[in-house]
Design an enzyme around this catalytic site. Structure first.
Site, PDB file in Angstrom:
ATOM      1  CB  CYS A 116       1.408  17.618 -11.955  1.00 52.52           C
ATOM      2  SG  CYS A 116       2.039  17.123 -10.346  1.00 52.52           S
ATOM      3  CG  HIS A 256      -2.389  15.586 -12.477  1.00 53.33           C
ATOM      4  ND1 HIS A 256      -1.381  14.653 -12.545  1.00 53.33           N
ATOM      5  CD2 HIS A 256      -2.203  16.247 -11.293  1.00 53.33           C
ATOM      6  CE1 HIS A 256      -0.620  14.747 -11.463  1.00 53.33           C
ATOM      7  NE2 HIS A 256      -1.104  15.701 -10.688  1.00 53.33           N
ATOM      8  CG  ASN A 286       0.771  13.289  -8.353  1.00 55.29           C
ATOM      9  OD1 ASN A 286       1.286  13.347  -9.453  1.00 55.29           O
ATOM     10  ND2 ASN A 286       0.440  14.375  -7.664  1.00 55.29           N
TER      11      ASN A 286
END
Length: 329
Positions: A116, A256, A286
């Site tokens: 990520c 994020h 996500n």
């Protein structure tokens, strides 16, 4: 030595697949419910790639939009970096596959794996190439098809992930604009907390790895949450220090998009009002390396970023890794 130069974002683009998987859909698949998912994660739906779409296809759609935004053609590109943990194949790289699809014959191309945090890592790498004069421009993409490595019988993880791609074109910008600082880091000792075990040289694909679920994401949610809350704060403070900026000077915060509680914790640590924080985890879940660029590009398209604004990006991911950047738009 070549003279360093100011590097910034000169074009943006994003893409998410058409298919939407809602919390109501997941209620029919596993023992979960919308209230539980929303209260703990902030996620309401996620986009899922069709059976004929791979990561390079998502990246391609984001790339052509970014090129159009920058006023460039594929032949103008000199470097392509794709941050991904779900490449089309182990090799050739997804970046090379995209290079061919775009017709970017002059561009060097490689993939980068930092989960990520990958998009920020990719921008830092491209920034270095351009700053030294090695290249004039670069296409940096965060793209992942996490639905292909998600176990939809595991209610603890299947609610968390989605597919998408976000792209930026980096190039030289006027002095005083562009990237002011980066902060990248890793905590490899925590690698066991978030991983995909099967398919590599340690555990190559076999009947045993498939039957054992080794080709799906494994995550120790509690420990990853603790890491995320800690590192989002420390990375933010460090990257602001490097940039010579204070938290009061932040015009937009782009974290994020993994979990609304992690985002809120980071925002509160910075004492930022909600309107200065980009949140789209409810729509996309996500998306790993695509998470930050999807949020950044959406904010730009919505007019939330003005010329001269100070934008803070920060993320964390498997590895364990983290990455943060300060940019003047």
């Amino acid at each position: 030595m070549m003279k360093s130069r100011s590097v910034g974002i000169i074009g943006t683009g994003k893409y998410v697949p058409e298919k939407i998987l809602t919390n109501a859909d997941l209620e029919k698949m596993v023992d979960t419910n919308d209230e539980w998912i929303v209260s703990r994660t902030g996620i309401r739906e996620r986009h899922i790639a069709s059976s004929d779409q791979a990561t390079s296809d998502l990246a391609y759609e984001a790339a052509i939009r970014a090129l159009e935004s920058a006023g460039l053609t594929a032949e103008d590109l000199e470097l392509i970096i794709i941050a991904t943990i779900t490449p089309d194949t182990m090799f050739p790289s997804t970046a090379c596959i995209l290079q061919d699809k775009l017709g970017a014959k002059k561009a060097a191309a490689f993939d980068l794996s930092a989960a990520c945090s990958g998009f920020v890592y990719g921008m830092a790498a491209a920034n270095g190439f351009i700053q030294t004069g090695m290249y004039k421009n670069a296409l940096v993409i965060g793209a992942d098809t996490l639905s292909r490595i998600t176990d939809y019988t595991d209610r603890n993880t299947c609610v968390l992930f989605g597919d998408g791609a976000g792209a930026v074109i980096l190039g030289e910008v006027p002095e005083g604009r562009g990237f002011l600082s980066f902060d990248l880091g890793a905590e490899g000792a925590g690698g066991e907390l978030l991983k995909l075990e099967g398919g590599g040289s340690r555990l190559p694909a076999s009947n045993e790895t498939v039957q054992g679920g080794k080709h799906y994401i494994y995550m120790n949610g509690r420990e990853v949450f603790k890491f995320a809350v800690r590192v989002m704060g420390t990375a933010t403070e460090e990257v602001l220090r490097k940039a010579g900026k204070t938290k009061e000077e932040i015009d937009l915060f782009v974290p994020h998009q993994a979990n609304i509680r992690i985002i809120q914790s980071a925002r509160q640590r910075l004492s930022l009002p909600e309107e200065k924080c980009v949140v789209n985890v409810d729509k996309y879940a996500n998306t790993s390396a695509a998470s930050i660029p999807l949020a950044l590009v959406e904010a730009a398209e919505d007019g939330r970023i003005k010329e001269g604004d100070t934008v803070l990006l920060v993320g964390f991911g498997g590895g364990l890794t983290w990455g943060a950047s300060v940019i003047v738009w």
